[in-house]
Design an enzyme around this catalytic site. Structure first.
Site, PDB file in Angstrom:
ATOM      1  N   TYR A 191       0.848  -1.198   0.000  1.00 38.31           N
ATOM      2  CA  TYR A 191       0.000   0.000   0.000  1.00 38.31           C
ATOM      3  C   TYR A 191       0.877   1.238   0.000  1.00 38.31           C
ATOM      4  O   TYR A 191       2.028   1.214   0.442  1.00 38.31           O
ATOM      5  CB  TYR A 191      -0.946   0.011   1.209  1.00 38.31           C
ATOM      6  CG  TYR A 191      -0.264   0.239   2.540  1.00 38.31           C
ATOM      7  CD1 TYR A 191      -0.122   1.517   3.074  1.00 38.31           C
ATOM      8  CD2 TYR A 191       0.244  -0.834   3.285  1.00 38.31           C
ATOM      9  CE1 TYR A 191       0.507   1.736   4.289  1.00 38.31           C
ATOM     10  CE2 TYR A 191       0.871  -0.633   4.501  1.00 38.31           C
ATOM     11  CZ  TYR A 191       1.005   0.655   5.002  1.00 38.31           C
ATOM     12  OH  TYR A 191       1.630   0.873   6.209  1.00 38.31           O
ATOM     13  N   CYS A 192       0.332   2.341  -0.533  1.00 38.77           N
ATOM     14  CA  CYS A 192       1.032   3.622  -0.566  1.00 38.77           C
ATOM     15  C   CYS A 192      -0.020   4.722  -0.643  1.00 38.77           C
ATOM     16  O   CYS A 192      -1.215   4.444  -0.477  1.00 38.77           O
ATOM     17  CB  CYS A 192       2.014   3.685  -1.736  1.00 38.77           C
ATOM     18  SG  CYS A 192       1.252   3.392  -3.342  1.00 38.77           S
ATOM     19  N   THR A 193       0.382   5.946  -0.879  1.00 38.95           N
ATOM     20  CA  THR A 193      -0.550   7.074  -0.790  1.00 38.95           C
ATOM     21  C   THR A 193      -1.722   6.955  -1.755  1.00 38.95           C
ATOM     22  O   THR A 193      -2.881   6.900  -1.350  1.00 38.95           O
ATOM     23  CB  THR A 193       0.194   8.402  -1.037  1.00 38.95           C
ATOM     24  OG1 THR A 193       1.294   8.498  -0.139  1.00 38.95           O
ATOM     25  CG2 THR A 193      -0.750   9.584  -0.815  1.00 38.95           C
TER      26      THR A 193
ATOM     27  N   GLY B 101      -4.800   3.110  -3.213  1.00 40.15           N
ATOM     28  CA  GLY B 101      -3.953   3.460  -2.087  1.00 40.15           C
ATOM     29  C   GLY B 101      -4.699   3.855  -0.820  1.00 40.15           C
ATOM     30  O   GLY B 101      -5.890   3.585  -0.655  1.00 40.15           O
ATOM     31  N   ILE B 102      -3.970   4.490   0.071  1.00 45.09           N
ATOM     32  CA  ILE B 102      -4.518   4.912   1.358  1.00 45.09           C
ATOM     33  C   ILE B 102      -5.664   5.894   1.165  1.00 45.09           C
ATOM     34  O   ILE B 102      -6.630   5.896   1.931  1.00 45.09           O
ATOM     35  CB  ILE B 102      -3.409   5.547   2.223  1.00 45.09           C
ATOM     36  CG1 ILE B 102      -2.273   4.551   2.471  1.00 45.09           C
ATOM     37  CG2 ILE B 102      -3.966   6.047   3.559  1.00 45.09           C
ATOM     38  CD1 ILE B 102      -0.976   5.198   2.933  1.00 45.09           C
TER      39      ILE B 102
END
Length: 298
Positions: free
Chosen positions: A187-189, A215-216
């Site tokens: 996961y990432c932004t 993502g987040i």
């Protein structure tokens, strides 16, 4: 009162003439009065731009009228052109800098051979299924370690990386080889870094790799602070961080006194520019005037 918005987007798709797309983007953004950062390569486009609500709508419409970008998804958030110092549009080898352009294969459907995309609700369904089967699912943070200081998925592994270029060395070090037979969720932004990271993990023998689709940002929109996300989300504009609700936990700690904070402060040395978590009290006392490295070098 004029409404303003920030648009976050990316798309992996073959681009025959990145320079022509750069010139088009420059003309479009200047016409609409939008600022921000856009990277273009032969493999796609990655952008964060801000402007008035009307300009943002016109920008989205223009992007979708260009055939390769017709399926582009945009994430909308509070903010505007004032959150970016200027308009920067560049052509690069990569639209997210992992230093591994040769590991990526892209076609009109996106990255080939990466992780399985899971929307927030699909992610929870998969977690329930794996839990019922007695399997452990591991969350793997695809951001720089600094970003994870103020927010991360519960019990996630946070690699010791300062830049995305460090992930290649980190994965090749062998320290995560014990995860190769486990289900791993990257996961990432906004999802773009996981497109590359999941492909790199598959290339290195990780057998079951997923990525959090959108993502987040998308996860927070779906579950707020009532899911598996904890803390604040680091963002790359003047806001520095954002929260999904008033119930957001403050999990960051002041690097001077250890008190809870989610406020990043620049080192007072202009040649350094490093960011640290500093609480308002330590800022007021002058304790944040320079980072430890600069103090040691003085």
């Amino acid at each position: 009162m004029q409404l303003n918005r920030i648009l976050l987007y990316y798309l992996f798709t073959p681009i025959a003439d990145p320079e022509a797309v750069r010139l088009w983007q420059k003309a479009l953004c200047e016409k609409l009065g939008m600022t921000g950062r856009i990277l273009i390569s032969k493999d796609g486009i990655n952008g964060t731009v801000g402007g008035s609500m009307d300009s943002a709508k016109k920008y989205v419409r223009a992007m979708k009228e260009y055939a390769p970008f017709k399926l582009m998804e945009f994430k909308w958030s509070e903010g505007g052109a004032e959150d970016f110092p200027r308009l920067s549009i560049k052509v690069r080898k990569e639209i997210v800098s992992f230093g591994a352009p040769d590991e990526l294969l892209v076609d009109e459907n996106g990255v080939v051979g990466g992780g399985v995309h899971l929307k927030p609700q699909e992610l929870h369904a998969m977690l329930d299924e794996k839990k019922a089967a007695g399997e452990e699912v591991v969350f793997f943070d695809g951001r720089n370690a600094m970003e994870a200081e103020i927010g991360r998925m519960k019990d996630a592994i946070v690699p010791d990386v300062e830049t995305t270029h460090d992930f290649k060395t980190e994965l090749d070090s062998g320290k995560y080889d014990h995860l190769k037979d486990k289900p791993v969720v990257t996961y990432c932004t906004g999802g773009i870094r996981c497109e590359v990271l999941s492909r790199m993990m598959v290339n290195r023998g990780f057998k079951e790799v997923y990525q959090m689709d959108g993502g987040i940002v998308r996860y927070g929109e779906a579950f707020g602070d009532k899911g598996l996300w904890e803390g604040s989300l680091y963002v790359f504009d003047k806001r520095m961080h954002m929260e999904f609700s008033d119930d957001a936990k403050v999990i960051g700690k002041c690097s001077c006194c250890g008190e809870p904070t989610n406020d990043y402060v620049d080192c007072g040395n202009d040649e350094c520019g490093s960011l640290r978590l500093i609480c308002p009290s330590c800022v007021a006392s002058g304790a944040a005037n320079s980072c430890p490295k600069c103090r040691d070098a003085a």
